[in-house]
Design a protein around this motif. Sequence first.
Motif, PDB file in Angstrom:
ATOM      1  N   HIS A  40       0.850  -1.185   0.000  1.00 35.45           N
ATOM      2  CA  HIS A  40       0.000   0.000   0.000  1.00 35.45           C
ATOM      3  C   HIS A  40       0.889   1.240   0.000  1.00 35.45           C
ATOM      4  CE1 HIS A  40      -1.881   3.304   2.281  1.00 35.45           C
ATOM      5  NE2 HIS A  40      -2.902   3.028   1.505  1.00 35.45           N
ATOM      6  N   TYR A  41       0.483   2.258  -0.759  1.00 34.25           N
ATOM      7  CA  TYR A  41       1.228   3.516  -0.781  1.00 34.25           C
ATOM      8  C   TYR A  41       0.262   4.673  -0.951  1.00 34.25           C
ATOM      9  CZ  TYR A  41       0.415   3.525  -5.790  1.00 34.25           C
ATOM     10  OH  TYR A  41      -0.189   3.532  -7.021  1.00 34.25           O
ATOM     11  N   HIS A  42       0.737   5.879  -0.693  1.00 35.83           N
ATOM     12  CA  HIS A  42      -0.085   7.076  -0.864  1.00 35.83           C
ATOM     13  C   HIS A  42       0.417   7.886  -2.055  1.00 35.83           C
ATOM     14  CE1 HIS A  42      -2.532  10.532  -0.093  1.00 35.83           C
ATOM     15  NE2 HIS A  42      -1.488  11.282   0.202  1.00 35.83           N
ATOM     16  N   GLN A  43       1.584   8.474  -1.927  1.00 36.91           N
ATOM     17  CA  GLN A  43       2.114   9.308  -2.998  1.00 36.91           C
ATOM     18  C   GLN A  43       3.404   8.766  -3.580  1.00 36.91           C
ATOM     19  OE1 GLN A  43       2.444  13.095  -1.033  1.00 36.91           O
ATOM     20  NE2 GLN A  43       0.358  13.672  -1.592  1.00 36.91           N
ATOM     21  N   GLY A  45       4.162   6.193  -5.606  1.00 37.51           N
ATOM     22  CA  GLY A  45       3.900   5.161  -6.606  1.00 37.51           C
ATOM     23  C   GLY A  45       5.148   4.643  -7.285  1.00 37.51           C
ATOM     24  N   ASP A  66      -3.154   1.823  -4.038  1.00 40.19           N
ATOM     25  CA  ASP A  66      -2.920   3.245  -3.781  1.00 40.19           C
ATOM     26  C   ASP A  66      -3.581   3.653  -2.466  1.00 40.19           C
ATOM     27  OD1 ASP A  66      -5.614   3.540  -4.410  1.00 40.19           O
ATOM     28  OD2 ASP A  66      -5.262   4.717  -6.204  1.00 40.19           O
ATOM     29  N   THR A  67      -3.770   4.934  -2.242  1.00 41.60           N
ATOM     30  CA  THR A  67      -4.235   5.490  -0.979  1.00 41.60           C
ATOM     31  C   THR A  67      -5.411   4.750  -0.369  1.00 41.60           C
ATOM     32  OG1 THR A  67      -3.492   7.662  -1.652  1.00 41.60           O
ATOM     33  CG2 THR A  67      -5.090   7.590   0.110  1.00 41.60           C
ATOM     34  N   ALA A  73      -4.322   0.046  -7.519  1.00 37.22           N
ATOM     35  CA  ALA A  73      -3.821   1.227  -8.222  1.00 37.22           C
ATOM     36  C   ALA A  73      -3.996   1.028  -9.720  1.00 37.22           C
ATOM     37  CB  ALA A  73      -2.361   1.446  -7.883  1.00 37.22           C
ATOM     38  N   ARG A  76      -1.045  -0.047 -12.119  1.00 33.16           N
ATOM     39  CA  ARG A  76       0.167  -0.246 -11.329  1.00 33.16           C
ATOM     40  C   ARG A  76       0.191  -1.554 -10.555  1.00 33.16           C
ATOM     41  NH1 ARG A  76       2.951   4.965  -9.769  1.00 33.16           N
ATOM     42  NH2 ARG A  76       1.900   6.522 -10.977  1.00 33.16           N
TER      43      ARG A  76
END
Length: 83
Positions: A40-43, A45, A66-67, A73, A76
């Motif tokens: 999991h990631y926010h900004q 990528g 993503d967020t 995503a 992605r």
Amino acid sequence: MENNTATLAGKTALITGAARRIGAAVATHLHGCGMNVALHYHQSGTAAEALRDLLRGTGRTLRLFDTFAGRPAKGRHDTGLSK
């Protein structure tokens, strides 16, 4: 405490903030223990993609989120086992 990574093999972990720093280290360690990982990631990528690429080729599942954890995503994520 006994270090028995065999009990983790084949299980799945969702790591929040997995693209950088501690999250990336945890994801790398758990993946090395035989776990499938959802990153999991926010900004971050690009960093998440780089980590996914680093961990590919093991036959375990890798996915990027993503967020909003639960929404893959766009463009992605891996849709199956990494090769």
